[in-house]
Design a protein around this motif. Sequence first.
Motif, mmCIF file in Angstrom:
data_model
loop_
_atom_site.group_PDB
_atom_site.id
_atom_site.type_symbol
_atom_site.label_atom_id
_atom_site.label_comp_id
_atom_site.label_asym_id
_atom_site.label_seq_id
_atom_site.Cartn_x
_atom_site.Cartn_y
_atom_site.Cartn_z
ATOM 1 N N LYS A 235 -16.791 17.161 14.273
ATOM 2 C CA LYS A 235 -17.410 16.231 15.225
ATOM 3 C C LYS A 235 -18.427 16.955 16.102
ATOM 4 C CE LYS A 235 -13.462 13.085 15.725
ATOM 5 N NZ LYS A 235 -12.399 12.609 16.657
ATOM 6 N N ALA A 236 -18.063 18.163 16.523
ATOM 7 C CA ALA A 236 -18.948 18.927 17.406
ATOM 8 C C ALA A 236 -20.172 19.446 16.677
ATOM 9 C CB ALA A 236 -18.183 20.090 18.022
ATOM 10 N N LEU A 237 -20.149 19.388 15.339
ATOM 11 C CA LEU A 237 -21.260 19.909 14.541
ATOM 12 C C LEU A 237 -21.938 18.806 13.748
ATOM 13 C CD1 LEU A 237 -19.451 23.116 13.256
ATOM 14 C CD2 LEU A 237 -21.363 23.065 14.852
ATOM 15 N N GLY A 238 -21.852 17.587 14.233
ATOM 16 C CA GLY A 238 -22.462 16.458 13.536
ATOM 17 C C GLY A 238 -23.973 16.426 13.703
ATOM 18 N N ILE A 239 -24.608 15.589 12.898
ATOM 19 C CA ILE A 239 -26.056 15.425 13.002
ATOM 20 C C ILE A 239 -26.409 14.937 14.402
ATOM 21 C CG2 ILE A 239 -28.074 14.273 12.046
ATOM 22 C CD1 ILE A 239 -26.682 16.219 10.140
ATOM 23 N N GLY A 240 -27.366 15.596 15.038
ATOM 24 C CA GLY A 240 -27.779 15.256 16.388
ATOM 25 C C GLY A 240 -27.089 16.070 17.464
ATOM 26 N N ALA A 241 -26.034 16.809 17.093
ATOM 27 C CA ALA A 241 -25.332 17.638 18.073
ATOM 28 C C ALA A 241 -26.076 18.955 18.283
ATOM 29 C CB ALA A 241 -23.912 17.925 17.597
ATOM 30 N N PRO A 242 -26.000 19.525 19.479
ATOM 31 C CA PRO A 242 -26.615 20.841 19.703
ATOM 32 C C PRO A 242 -25.910 21.901 18.865
ATOM 33 C CG PRO A 242 -26.069 19.757 21.788
ATOM 34 C CD PRO A 242 -25.390 18.978 20.713
ATOM 35 N N ALA A 243 -26.660 22.736 18.196
ATOM 36 C CA ALA A 243 -26.070 23.827 17.421
ATOM 37 C C ALA A 243 -25.504 24.861 18.384
ATOM 38 C CB ALA A 243 -27.112 24.466 16.513
ATOM 39 N N PRO A 244 -24.211 25.194 18.288
ATOM 40 C CA PRO A 244 -23.625 26.176 19.217
ATOM 41 C C PRO A 244 -24.344 27.521 19.122
ATOM 42 C CG PRO A 244 -21.917 25.004 17.997
ATOM 43 C CD PRO A 244 -23.214 24.639 17.363
ATOM 44 N N ASP A 245 -24.667 28.073 20.275
ATOM 45 C CA ASP A 245 -25.343 29.369 20.293
ATOM 46 C C ASP A 245 -24.354 30.477 19.961
ATOM 47 O OD1 ASP A 245 -27.476 31.086 20.534
ATOM 48 O OD2 ASP A 245 -27.464 31.126 22.730
ATOM 49 N N ASN A 350 -24.858 25.485 4.903
ATOM 50 C CA ASN A 350 -26.017 25.680 5.774
ATOM 51 C C ASN A 350 -26.214 24.514 6.723
ATOM 52 O OD1 ASN A 350 -27.756 23.665 4.463
ATOM 53 N ND2 ASN A 350 -28.046 25.161 2.812
ATOM 54 N N TYR A 351 -26.911 24.805 7.811
ATOM 55 C CA TYR A 351 -27.279 23.827 8.829
ATOM 56 C C TYR A 351 -28.774 23.962 9.085
ATOM 57 C CZ TYR A 351 -22.310 23.335 9.970
ATOM 58 O OH TYR A 351 -20.970 23.108 9.908
ATOM 59 N N LEU A 352 -29.489 22.845 9.083
ATOM 60 C CA LEU A 352 -30.900 22.859 9.454
ATOM 61 C C LEU A 352 -30.996 22.429 10.911
ATOM 62 C CD1 LEU A 352 -33.812 23.337 8.553
ATOM 63 C CD2 LEU A 352 -33.915 20.916 7.899
ATOM 64 N N ILE A 353 -31.601 23.283 11.728
ATOM 65 C CA ILE A 353 -31.656 23.079 13.172
ATOM 66 C C ILE A 353 -33.106 22.860 13.596
ATOM 67 C CG2 ILE A 353 -31.118 24.126 15.407
ATOM 68 C CD1 ILE A 353 -29.019 25.855 13.836
ATOM 69 N N ALA A 354 -33.318 21.823 14.405
ATOM 70 C CA ALA A 354 -34.662 21.455 14.865
ATOM 71 C C ALA A 354 -35.118 22.375 15.993
ATOM 72 C CB ALA A 354 -34.662 20.002 15.332
#
Length: 380
Positions: A235-245, A350-354
């Motif tokens: 849930k914390a890593l869903g689309i639109g969520a901030p990528a944890p630093d 993988n995660y694509l981050i904006a």
Amino acid sequence: MKIGMLIGALALPAVTFAQQAYTLKGKVGQVEPGAKAYLDRRVNGETFLDSAVIKNGSFEFKGTLKSPYLVMLTVDHKGTGLGSHGMDADRRLLYLDNTTFTIAGTGNISDAVITGSPVNKEHDRYKLFISAYDSAMAGINKDFGGATDAQRNDTAFTNGLNTRFHAAIDEKKALQRRFISENPNSFFSIVALKELAVMNNMNLKELTPLYNGLTAALKKSPAGQEFYQSMETEKALGIGAPAPDFTQNDINDKPVKLSDFKGKYVLLDFWASWCGPCRAENPNVVAAYKKFHDKNFVVLSVSLDQPGKKAAWLGAIEKDGLQDFVHVSDLKYWDNAVARQYGVRGVPTNYLIAPDGKIIAKNLRGEQLDKQLTGLIVNK
């Protein structure tokens, strides 16, 4: 063509629960001096191996665990060593639980009978419930194994096998959903949920109602709590969520932060030198990097290589042409801090981050990465 699917245990966040004792008593047929039994467990990708000397055909294992756990029991009848038998080794998959139980027979351990273990009896029931999938896969593998070279190069033949393969997977998922619904207090409903999570890429729309239908006791069990935490991580890593630093060292032991790349499109790519599917996917990532790196795109690569295996990590970077990526790792295998933070259950992931630091896509493979970046960067 590869027919088959390996559904592995999920690498879930650790939870602290009371340890409980188990005793496994074994009895096998005639063995030679030096014969041993081995218990092979894999926890978050790490292997633990226990052994016991077989005396008068008997052996015993004792230990503690926090919930039922799948292990491989192997018997070395000749006392020549665990690795000396290859594919002919006498093996048996079974579950350990907080009980005293017996596995006994007059020949191989693979044919022995388990008594006194409710969890293994329940496992047999679960396997029977989804046995249609196993039968379908056995037929597919038999047809593929017996095919001629001409057949394997024939598109119609391979497409037919692929169609049967995907139909078998769909049938397994349907059977598992039914098992979970009909058996809300079975430990194997959690096992089925974990497998579904792998097959549907942790689709919470499907998994959440199935989990919610479980009994309160099963939800509170160690396995139930672990799966709940995996859903919370998702849930914390869903689309639109901030990528944890995060911060992790690069190949020169210099700290690198994800936030260092804010303002760019970042592919956060989890892989390892030992991961065949990762290495097969690397050319697609390289192609995307070459096409888009001058358009505000970077690849931040997190390796799950093992302790003491830095040379293997660096060698794979060079061999696969990944030198232009940013590489980090703590060389802690499945216990990699960033992988645990992101709930990574398998690689490649993988995660694509904006540029604004939010997740916009996940697990892009092959042409998907190129299409996604083209839509974001070229056609915006």
